[in-house]
Design an enzyme around this catalytic site. Structure first.
Site, PDB file in Angstrom:
ATOM      1  N   ASP A   1       4.339  -6.294   3.734  1.00  0.00           N
ATOM      2  CA  ASP A   1       3.897  -5.243   4.662  1.00  0.00           C
ATOM      3  C   ASP A   1       4.218  -5.584   6.108  1.00  0.00           C
ATOM      4  O   ASP A   1       3.650  -5.013   7.029  1.00  0.00           O
ATOM      5  CB  ASP A   1       2.371  -5.026   4.483  1.00  0.00           C
ATOM      6  CG  ASP A   1       1.892  -3.715   5.072  1.00  0.00           C
ATOM      7  OD1 ASP A   1       2.727  -2.839   5.354  1.00  0.00           O
ATOM      8  OD2 ASP A   1       0.675  -3.575   5.259  1.00  0.00           O
TER       9      ASP A   1
ATOM     10  N   HIS B   1       0.841  -1.199   0.000  1.00  0.00           N
ATOM     11  CA  HIS B   1       0.000   0.000   0.000  1.00  0.00           C
ATOM     12  C   HIS B   1       0.872   1.244   0.000  1.00  0.00           C
ATOM     13  O   HIS B   1       1.958   1.246   0.598  1.00  0.00           O
ATOM     14  CB  HIS B   1      -0.958   0.006   1.189  1.00  0.00           C
ATOM     15  CG  HIS B   1      -0.308   0.046   2.539  1.00  0.00           C
ATOM     16  ND1 HIS B   1      -0.041   1.221   3.200  1.00  0.00           N
ATOM     17  CD2 HIS B   1       0.130  -0.944   3.354  1.00  0.00           C
ATOM     18  CE1 HIS B   1       0.512   0.953   4.374  1.00  0.00           C
ATOM     19  NE2 HIS B   1       0.646  -0.356   4.499  1.00  0.00           N
TER      20      HIS B   1
ATOM     21  N   HIS C   1       4.344   4.121  12.110  1.00  0.00           N
ATOM     22  CA  HIS C   1       3.331   5.127  12.464  1.00  0.00           C
ATOM     23  C   HIS C   1       3.843   6.214  13.402  1.00  0.00           C
ATOM     24  O   HIS C   1       3.060   6.850  14.101  1.00  0.00           O
ATOM     25  CB  HIS C   1       2.058   4.499  13.072  1.00  0.00           C
ATOM     26  CG  HIS C   1       1.397   3.487  12.177  1.00  0.00           C
ATOM     27  ND1 HIS C   1       0.212   2.888  12.482  1.00  0.00           N
ATOM     28  CD2 HIS C   1       1.778   2.983  10.980  1.00  0.00           C
ATOM     29  CE1 HIS C   1      -0.129   2.045  11.515  1.00  0.00           C
ATOM     30  NE2 HIS C   1       0.827   2.091  10.585  1.00  0.00           N
TER      31      HIS C   1
ATOM     32  N   ASP D   1      -0.361   4.429   0.879  1.00  0.00           N
ATOM     33  CA  ASP D   1      -0.739   5.473   1.844  1.00  0.00           C
ATOM     34  C   ASP D   1       0.077   5.311   3.128  1.00  0.00           C
ATOM     35  O   ASP D   1       0.668   4.255   3.368  1.00  0.00           O
ATOM     36  CB  ASP D   1      -2.235   5.398   2.174  1.00  0.00           C
ATOM     37  CG  ASP D   1      -2.616   4.132   2.934  1.00  0.00           C
ATOM     38  OD1 ASP D   1      -2.177   3.040   2.522  1.00  0.00           O
ATOM     39  OD2 ASP D   1      -3.328   4.229   3.949  1.00  0.00           O
TER      40      ASP D   1
ATOM     41  N   ASP E   1       6.473   1.880   6.092  1.00  0.00           N
ATOM     42  CA  ASP E   1       5.159   1.236   6.061  1.00  0.00           C
ATOM     43  C   ASP E   1       4.270   2.041   5.124  1.00  0.00           C
ATOM     44  O   ASP E   1       3.725   3.060   5.523  1.00  0.00           O
ATOM     45  CB  ASP E   1       4.592   1.186   7.473  1.00  0.00           C
ATOM     46  CG  ASP E   1       3.188   0.603   7.537  1.00  0.00           C
ATOM     47  OD1 ASP E   1       2.775  -0.009   6.548  1.00  0.00           O
ATOM     48  OD2 ASP E   1       2.531   0.774   8.572  1.00  0.00           O
TER      49      ASP E   1
ATOM     50  N   GLU F   1      -4.795   1.571   2.975  1.00  0.00           N
ATOM     51  CA  GLU F   1      -4.671   0.399   3.848  1.00  0.00           C
ATOM     52  C   GLU F   1      -4.708   0.805   5.307  1.00  0.00           C
ATOM     53  O   GLU F   1      -5.271   0.114   6.157  1.00  0.00           O
ATOM     54  CB  GLU F   1      -3.365  -0.350   3.544  1.00  0.00           C
ATOM     55  CG  GLU F   1      -3.225  -1.695   4.248  1.00  0.00           C
ATOM     56  CD  GLU F   1      -2.600  -1.620   5.635  1.00  0.00           C
ATOM     57  OE1 GLU F   1      -2.614  -2.649   6.333  1.00  0.00           O
ATOM     58  OE2 GLU F   1      -2.095  -0.546   6.049  1.00  0.00           O
ATOM     59  N   GLU F   2      -4.112   1.945   5.616  1.00  0.00           N
ATOM     60  CA  GLU F   2      -3.970   2.356   7.016  1.00  0.00           C
ATOM     61  C   GLU F   2      -5.304   2.716   7.661  1.00  0.00           C
ATOM     62  O   GLU F   2      -5.392   2.829   8.874  1.00  0.00           O
ATOM     63  CB  GLU F   2      -3.007   3.548   7.122  1.00  0.00           C
ATOM     64  CG  GLU F   2      -1.581   3.238   6.682  1.00  0.00           C
ATOM     65  CD  GLU F   2      -0.854   2.302   7.638  1.00  0.00           C
ATOM     66  OE1 GLU F   2      -1.443   1.892   8.653  1.00  0.00           O
ATOM     67  OE2 GLU F   2       0.315   1.977   7.363  1.00  0.00           O
TER      68      GLU F   2
HETATM   69 ZN   LIG Z   1       1.416  -1.281   6.267  1.00  0.00          ZN
END
Ligand SMILES: [Zn+2]
EC number: 3.4.11.4
Length: 407
Positions: free
Chosen positions: A198, A78, A379, A80, A141, A175-176
């Site tokens: 991922d 992903h 994150h 995003d 990520d 995805e997040e």
């Molecule tokens: Zn991820």
């Protein structure tokens, strides 16, 4: 290695933060910028059938270079980044030959990435690390995953002596915020199985995740002047308290690990007339998962018997453990494991305490285990990725393509 670094940096410096409050797909317009760039790059390295749809889902093909029929496999990432922390103006720092000490991310703000707190760092002594400057997340990520997939495809195109079947590549937005799989066209993707790139630490290989549900308990009360309330007042706050106190106190996120499930009370508000509790339920074991839902039902019925018809319960399933869909096709995990072992990587197989896009895709008909992309501390500002781990992930992808064709 420089090639991987340059490619990775060209992605993370484009802000693609997603937004759970948005109803559109992609959830933020800015995700289009990187999506279009990825389309151009896929074409430029020589991928075929490069397609982007009106929701920014990207698919591309590396055609088979074999005469015989072999399974079509896919790799998915992903683009995003998490709404939890900004990805605006990422200024990566490159630490060559990491010495195992503290890394000053931001001198002015005194933000330090230290192995005394993040001990995973120590296994990367001597590696080249890419970190943030302490003001944004990094975006490994999952732009590390995208970097690895594109680099592996480029390598296969440049090395036609490596024989492989048809390979499909899929890049998704959002995805997040849990929507990466929602508009994924499994039929159009047309792979027998796929891998999401991922995961985190080098060696991670995951095909088990939580079964997940969300419960909302609504309690209606009756407000009466407290001086004259005897036999009349129904205090929704106290009933809510009664409900929570009947949950098993040790089965909470902060006291569980591995395959242990939990109830997580994550939201509550209350007045005398109305109280609401929101709980998420998580368990790897489907039977125990069902029992957890039954317990909430049981508590609700008990409270109704005691206080009257003031309590209501609404439970919604969120996602399921992909293990059920992977076990009948365990060779897809075996291939990934064999690929890692043949490259000197020790597979780390453990249940995910969460969900992945792969779990949703597995239930949509595309069995989809998850493989490490190499980053850590997702994150947030302490996110980092060793370039060597990204290189190893590239090697794993190439090897999986090779092994699948040989089987
Ligand atoms: Zn991820």
């Amino acid at each position: 290695m420089q090639h991987i670094i340059d490619r990775f940096i060209s992605y993370i410096t484009v802000d693609t933060q997603s937004d759970p409050k948005s109803d559109t797909t992609p959830s933020t317009k800015k995700q289009w910028t990187l999506a279009h760039k990825l389309v151009e790059e896929l074409k430029q390295i020589g991928m075929q059938d490069v397609v982007i749809d009106d929701k920014a889902y990207i698919m591309a093909t590396l055609p088979s270079n074999l005469q015989k029929e072999v399974p079509t496999i896919g790799f998915i990432s992903h683009f995003d980044t998490s709404p939890d922390f900004t990805s605006n103006d990422v200024k990566p720092q490159i630490i060559k030959n990491y010495d195992g000490g503290d890394i000053v991310l931001n001198k002015a703000e005194n933000i330090i990435l230290s192995p005394s707190y993040f001990d995973d760092l120590l296994q990367y002594k001597g590696n080249t690390l890419i970190t943030t400057d302490g003001t944004t997340l990094l975006g490994a990520d999952d732009k590390a995953g995208i970097t690895e997939i594109i680099t592996a495809m480029e390598y296969l195109i440049q090395h036609p002596e490596i024989k492989h079947g048809k390979i499909r590549v899929g890049f998704t937005p959002d995805e997040e915020i849990g929507r990466g799989a929602h508009h994924f066209d499994v039929a159009a993707f047309g792979a027998d199985w796929a891998y999401t790139m991922d995961g985190s630490q080098i060696g991670e290989l995951e095909y088990e995740n939580f079964n997940a549900a969300g419960a909302k308990i609504t309690i209606k009360g009756k407000s009466v002047h407290p001086g004259y309330a005897k036999g009349k007042m129904v205090n929704a706050i106290l009933i809510a308290n009664d409900f929570i106190s009947q949950l098993p106190g040790h089965e909470v996120p902060q006291k569980t690990t591995g395959r242990e499930g939990f109830f997580h009370v994550h939201h509550m508000k209350g007045e005398i007339e109305l109280a609401e509790i929101e709980i998420i339920i998580r368990d790897h074991d489907l039977k125990k998962f069902e029992q957890r839902k039954e317990l909430l039902q049981y508590i609700t019925e008990n409270l109704k018997a005691e206080y009257g018809d003031f309590v209501s319960l609404d439970i919604k399933d969120q996602y399921f453990n992909m293990r059920e869909k992977i076990e009948p096709v365990m060779h897809i995990v075996e291939i990934a494991k064999e690929a890692m072992e043949s490259l000197g990587i020790t597979p780390i197989i453990k249940p995910i305490r969460g969900g992945t896009d792969g779990s949703q895709l597995s239930y949509m008909g595309l069995p989809c285990p998850n493989i490490f992309a190499g980053g850590h501390n997702f994150h947030g500002k302490y996110e980092y990725v060793p370039v060597e781990s990204m290189q190893k992930a590239v090697d794993v992808i190439v090897k999986i393509c090779e092994l699948t064709a040989k089987r």
